[in-house]
Design a protein around this motif. Structure first.
Motif, mmCIF file in Angstrom:
data_model
loop_
_atom_site.group_PDB
_atom_site.id
_atom_site.type_symbol
_atom_site.label_atom_id
_atom_site.label_comp_id
_atom_site.label_asym_id
_atom_site.label_seq_id
_atom_site.Cartn_x
_atom_site.Cartn_y
_atom_site.Cartn_z
ATOM 1 N N LEU A 1 30.704 41.601 36.191
ATOM 2 C CA LEU A 1 30.054 40.519 35.452
ATOM 3 C C LEU A 1 28.539 40.596 35.595
ATOM 4 O O LEU A 1 27.798 40.376 34.625
ATOM 5 C CB LEU A 1 30.561 39.166 35.947
ATOM 6 C CG LEU A 1 32.024 38.831 35.596
ATOM 7 C CD1 LEU A 1 32.447 37.546 36.297
ATOM 8 C CD2 LEU A 1 32.204 38.709 34.092
ATOM 9 N N ALA A 2 28.077 40.931 36.795
ATOM 10 C CA ALA A 2 26.637 41.046 37.022
ATOM 11 C C ALA A 2 26.031 42.167 36.189
ATOM 12 O O ALA A 2 24.858 42.099 35.789
ATOM 13 C CB ALA A 2 26.356 41.287 38.506
ATOM 14 N N ALA A 3 26.847 43.195 35.899
ATOM 15 C CA ALA A 3 26.387 44.312 35.076
ATOM 16 C C ALA A 3 26.653 44.076 33.589
ATOM 17 O O ALA A 3 26.435 44.972 32.775
ATOM 18 C CB ALA A 3 27.067 45.604 35.524
ATOM 19 N N ASP A 4 27.148 42.881 33.244
ATOM 20 C CA ASP A 4 27.453 42.515 31.862
ATOM 21 C C ASP A 4 28.479 43.458 31.250
ATOM 22 O O ASP A 4 28.350 43.906 30.106
ATOM 23 C CB ASP A 4 26.178 42.495 31.009
ATOM 24 C CG ASP A 4 26.406 41.823 29.653
ATOM 25 O OD1 ASP A 4 27.278 40.931 29.576
ATOM 26 O OD2 ASP A 4 25.736 42.201 28.671
ATOM 27 N N GLU A 5 29.523 43.755 32.019
ATOM 28 C CA GLU A 5 30.603 44.618 31.563
ATOM 29 C C GLU A 5 31.857 43.789 31.309
ATOM 30 O O GLU A 5 32.140 42.837 32.050
ATOM 31 C CB GLU A 5 30.891 45.703 32.609
ATOM 32 C CG GLU A 5 29.730 46.670 32.793
ATOM 33 C CD GLU A 5 29.874 47.519 34.035
ATOM 34 O OE1 GLU A 5 29.129 48.519 34.145
ATOM 35 O OE2 GLU A 5 30.708 47.189 34.902
ATOM 36 N N PRO A 6 32.622 44.113 30.261
ATOM 37 C CA PRO A 6 33.848 43.366 29.975
ATOM 38 C C PRO A 6 34.884 43.590 31.070
ATOM 39 O O PRO A 6 35.048 44.716 31.563
ATOM 40 C CB PRO A 6 34.312 43.964 28.642
ATOM 41 C CG PRO A 6 33.691 45.329 28.597
ATOM 42 C CD PRO A 6 32.385 45.214 29.308
ATOM 43 N N VAL A 7 35.599 42.507 31.439
ATOM 44 C CA VAL A 7 36.531 42.581 32.557
ATOM 45 C C VAL A 7 37.894 42.011 32.157
ATOM 46 O O VAL A 7 37.987 40.911 31.617
ATOM 47 C CB VAL A 7 36.015 41.799 33.787
ATOM 48 C CG1 VAL A 7 36.919 42.078 34.997
ATOM 49 C CG2 VAL A 7 34.587 42.147 34.101
ATOM 50 N N LEU A 8 38.939 42.765 32.443
ATOM 51 C CA LEU A 8 40.322 42.312 32.324
ATOM 52 C C LEU A 8 40.933 42.312 33.716
ATOM 53 O O LEU A 8 40.844 43.307 34.440
ATOM 54 C CB LEU A 8 41.118 43.244 31.413
ATOM 55 C CG LEU A 8 42.653 43.098 31.436
ATOM 56 C CD1 LEU A 8 43.081 41.746 30.870
ATOM 57 C CD2 LEU A 8 43.321 44.233 30.667
ATOM 58 N N VAL A 9 41.564 41.193 34.089
ATOM 59 C CA VAL A 9 42.269 41.105 35.368
ATOM 60 C C VAL A 9 43.738 40.842 35.061
ATOM 61 O O VAL A 9 44.095 39.776 34.554
ATOM 62 C CB VAL A 9 41.697 40.001 36.270
ATOM 63 C CG1 VAL A 9 42.520 39.879 37.549
ATOM 64 C CG2 VAL A 9 40.242 40.296 36.611
ATOM 65 N N ALA A 10 44.596 41.815 35.356
ATOM 66 C CA ALA A 10 46.038 41.700 35.144
ATOM 67 C C ALA A 10 46.724 41.840 36.497
ATOM 68 O O ALA A 10 46.923 42.951 37.005
ATOM 69 C CB ALA A 10 46.525 42.768 34.179
ATOM 70 N N VAL A 11 47.044 40.698 37.105
ATOM 71 C CA VAL A 11 47.654 40.651 38.433
ATOM 72 C C VAL A 11 48.780 39.627 38.402
ATOM 73 O O VAL A 11 48.865 38.808 37.485
ATOM 74 C CB VAL A 11 46.613 40.286 39.523
ATOM 75 C CG1 VAL A 11 45.485 41.303 39.551
ATOM 76 C CG2 VAL A 11 46.060 38.872 39.312
ATOM 77 N N PRO A 12 49.681 39.644 39.412
ATOM 78 C CA PRO A 12 50.736 38.625 39.438
ATOM 79 C C PRO A 12 50.161 37.215 39.368
ATOM 80 O O PRO A 12 49.112 36.917 39.957
ATOM 81 C CB PRO A 12 51.436 38.890 40.777
ATOM 82 C CG PRO A 12 51.211 40.349 41.019
ATOM 83 C CD PRO A 12 49.834 40.628 40.501
ATOM 84 N N GLY A 13 50.842 36.337 38.634
ATOM 85 C CA GLY A 13 50.335 34.996 38.358
ATOM 86 C C GLY A 13 49.968 34.183 39.570
ATOM 87 O O GLY A 13 49.050 33.353 39.514
#
Length: 315
Positions: A38-50
């Motif tokens: 986020l600090a580098a302004d990069e898109p992030v997807l987090v796919a982990v157990p709920g």
């Protein structure tokens, strides 16, 4: 903050396994990765157990709304569906360095699911080769069997242990890992007669499956999904599997299993795991649809042909 191994060129793909023990290490590793992106302004997807999502959101803090959050127990119930979702996210941010957290194996996964998730981890390296992306894969070294952790060393070129970045000396290529995932499929308990079919027999396959499914605990909607998946599998047998095939069906304690055997070959190990182009002339759409419809798809290739084993849970 975690320092991931630097790519050797702007298009290099980075795929580390994060070995963690307990929540503090999990939040430090995964949370630190997300905050750095986020600090580098990069898109992030987090796919982990709920169960992990809320605590991670809190750890990330103010930037959490900029992250795409996904429950991996839903997305990755069938491990064969994960890769396409990761590629779709990267494609939506073409030209930028996508950052993804993917946790496809968690305590409680069945052995069959673990094998297909391990295959997925190996195939990531093929599917993302040359792409500007980093996929961080957390592994619970306390809750997971040692064999799962050992396989993670084989499917990830780099490792993060106790905050230290390492090259994996056990890393193996995707074909080697996939071959080791091809455990013999267990025979069903009880009788499961075969229905053989050939050209002109798709209607018989559907009628047989519909009549059988009505006696199961599958909902009407899931029965429809089963018939559609089997129709696609049988059509593939006739088009690419020597013009004939065989089907058997049986119940388990948690749902149903359908198995299709034919004389086909699987030339592309990524077939069904990545979204086929509408303009594709090489097929692959049938296996793609089967993966979308089923809770688990096991594929075995042998000298005599191809085996597809399709699982659907009763709920």
């Amino acid at each position: 903050m975690m320092n991931l191994p630097a790519p050797t060129d702007p298009g290099a793909f980075v795929h580390p396994a994060l070995f963690y023990q307990g929540q503090a290490e999990y939040l430090a590793g995964v949370g630190g990765f997300v905050r750095a992106a986020l600090a580098a302004d990069e898109p992030v997807l987090v796919a982990v157990p709920g169960t992990r999502l809320d605590v991670l959101r809190e750890s990330v803090g103010a930037g959490a709304d900029e992250v795409t959050w996904t429950d991996m127990t839903q997305l990755g119930r069938n491990p064969g569906r994960i890769l396409a979702a990761l590629q779709d996210f990267a494609d939506r941010h073409a030209g930028r360095a996508a950052r993804i957290v993917g946790e496809p194996i968690w305590p409680g996964r069945s052995q069959a699911e673990v094998l297909e998730a391990t295959r997925h981890e190996a195939l990531i390296n093929t599917a993302f080769a040359g792409r500007q992306a980093t996929i961080l894969c957390p592994y619970d070294v306390v809750g997971l069997p040692p064999a799962v952790v050992s396989d993670a060393r084989r499917t990830h070129p780099t490792l993060i242990e106790k905050g230290v970045d390492l090259l994996s000396t056990d890393y193996a290529d995707a074909p080697s890992v996939s071959a080791d995932c091809d455990h013999p499929l267990p025979e069903p308990d009880g009788d499961a007669p075969w229905l053989e079919y050939t050209h002109g027999g798709l209607g018989e396959v559907r009628d047989h499956a519909e009549a059988w499914a009505r006696g199961t605990a599958l909902s009407a909607a899931r029965q429809g999904d089963l018939i559609l998946a089997l129709s696609e599998a049988a059509a593939n047998s006739l088009a690419h599997g020597g013009g004939r095939g065989a089907l058997r069906l049986w119940r388990t304690g948690t749902g149903i299993v359908a198995e299709i055997r034919d004389g086909g070959r699987l030339a592309d190990p990524l077939a069904g795991r990545r979204r086929p182009s509408l303009a594709s002339v090489n097929g692959g759409r049938g296996l793609w649809m089967i993966h979308q419809l089923c809770d688990l798809v096991e594929v075995r290739a042998s000298d005599s042909g191809l085996i597809l084993r399709l699982h659907m849970a009763a709920s």
